[in-house]
Design an enzyme around this catalytic site. Structure first.
Site: not given
Ligand SMILES: [Zn+2]
Length: 410
Positions: A83, A178, A201
């Site tokens: 996302d 997330e 990430d």
């Molecule tokens: Zn992220």
């Protein structure tokens, strides 16, 4: 090793798919459009020869890269989220690549005057000579976290094509939601079956993260006493006024706008108030759990003082845990960070351990029994129109994954 071409073609394909999550939705995933990318990834994993490719009813896509080394090694997981943030437009992303950036202005959008440079983003400075990818000024880029997905997919494909590289059993997971803090709500840690994992990430090349905030929510309920203002003397308790008094009594040095690094804060996030009733909400954030508790004591003391000041009002305060600092768990498994630091050095970078001023899916996974620090993807300025990612940084990140896979089979 140069995987930049592959990395870019994947990144380009993924960012064009709108996967914005929605913090106001009560379904899971919060938006069904996240399935568009999740389904595509499951398909691509099959195409590159990954095994046990599965998408469960919540949308979690998992797959296996079978071991190539004989022996009993820990199972290692690699995760990224599909996302993008609800904070900036995420539909119609048109990525542009600024090849071999020379240190000057990067024009993201001339007409809108959106220019990226080292004055508005000093974090960009060390990456002169690299290929920088941005969106086109009307959307975010979505490198957070589609760069992470492209890195995992590229490295997975590479490992599946080079079976001479020796590694143990590897697991992959792509997760929704997330950005709205629900990324692992339904994640089946047991079925995933990894001993340790890493999220891809965030941050610029070299940064690794094993520390995040301890996070509590605070709620203050004020019951006032309404009296005609003409006869209010010594009897009115105006909940609006009391809420304002509490807010302004909180010290300025403990506000987020005045904090950085490891400094914690309390931020009031919401207030609904009328004379008879007010409800004040906020968040408490601090890396050190003892300091978090002492900030809460400080706020309780302020509330206690207001009870004396406004005796006809009733003021209640409560705290609720949201997430905890994963360092507590990671420190119990030193090899997780030792191997990660070594993998970063093998990629030719000096590891920089940065405390995350927020939470991560990895933090929640760590407390669910799967220690999961975070690895850089080579980008910055997430959740906005100035978002950028370096293809060279992504390439380094993919190298870190390949190194990690091998280090865990030693
Ligand atoms: Zn992220």
């Amino acid at each position: 090793m140069d995987l930049k071409g592959k990395l870019y073609s994947k990144l380009e394909r993924y960012v064009k798919i709108d996967t914005q999550s929605d913090d106001k939705s009560s379904s899971f995933p919060t938006t069904s459009k996240q399935f568009d990318l999740l389904k595509l990834l499951a398909e691509e994993l099959k195409q590159i020869g990954a095994k046990e490719v599965n998408m469960d009813k919540w949308g979690y896509v998992t797959a296996t890269i079978p071991a190539t080394a004989d022996g009993n090694y820990p199972v290692i997981g690699f995760l990224a989220h599909v996302d993008t943030s609800p904070d900036a437009p995420g539909k119609g992303v048109k990525p542009q690549i600024h090849k071999c950036w020379q240190g000057g202005n990067i024009e993201i959008n001339k007409a809108l005057g959106i220019v990226l440079n080292t004055s508005n983003c000093p974090e960009l400075a060390p990456f002169k000579g690299e290929d920088i990818v941005t969106a086109s000024g009307d959307t975010l880029l979505g490198a957070d976290d589609k760069a992470g997905i492209a890195i995992i997919m590229t490295a997975a494909e590479y490992l599946l094509q080079h079976k001479e590289i020796k590694h143990g059993r590897l697991r992959i997971a792509f997760t929704p939601d997330e950005e709205v803090g629900q990324g692992v709500d339904h994640f089946d840690v047991k079925a995933f079956g990894a001993d340790y994992a890493y999220t891809f990430d965030g941050d610029v090349a070299g940064c690794i993260e094993m520390e995040n905030f301890n996070a509590h929510a605070v709620k203050i309920n004020i019951t006032g006493k309404s009296v005609h203002p003409g006869t209010a003397k010594n009897s009115l308790a105006n909940a609006i006024r009391i809420a304002g008094d509490i807010i302004s009594s909180w010290p300025e040095n403990l506000l987020p706008e005045n904090a950085e690094g490891r400094e914690g804060f309390i931020m009031f996030t919401d207030l609904s108030a009328e004379i008879e009733k007010a409800e004040l909400s906020g968040i408490v954030r601090e890396h050190d759990s003892a300091k978090l508790l002492s900030m809460e004591k400080q706020l309780e003391a302020i509330v206690e003082a207001k009870r004396y000041k406004y005796p006809s009002a009733k003021i209640e305060i409560s705290f609720r845990e949201q997430y905890r600092n994963m360092v507590e768990i990671i420190n119990q498994h030193p090899k997780v960070m030792d191997n990660l630091k070594e993998a970063v050095r093998m990629a030719g970078l000096e590891p920089r351990i940065k405390p995350v001023r927020g939470g991560t899916d990895g933090a929640r996974l760590s407390f669910m029994g799967l220690p999961t620090p975070n690895i850089f993807t080579g980008g910055y300025n997430y959740h906005g129109r100035y978002e950028w990612v370096s293809l060279d940084g992504m390439n380094k990140s993919a190298e870190v994954l390949l190194n990690l896979a091998q280090l865990w089979a030693k």
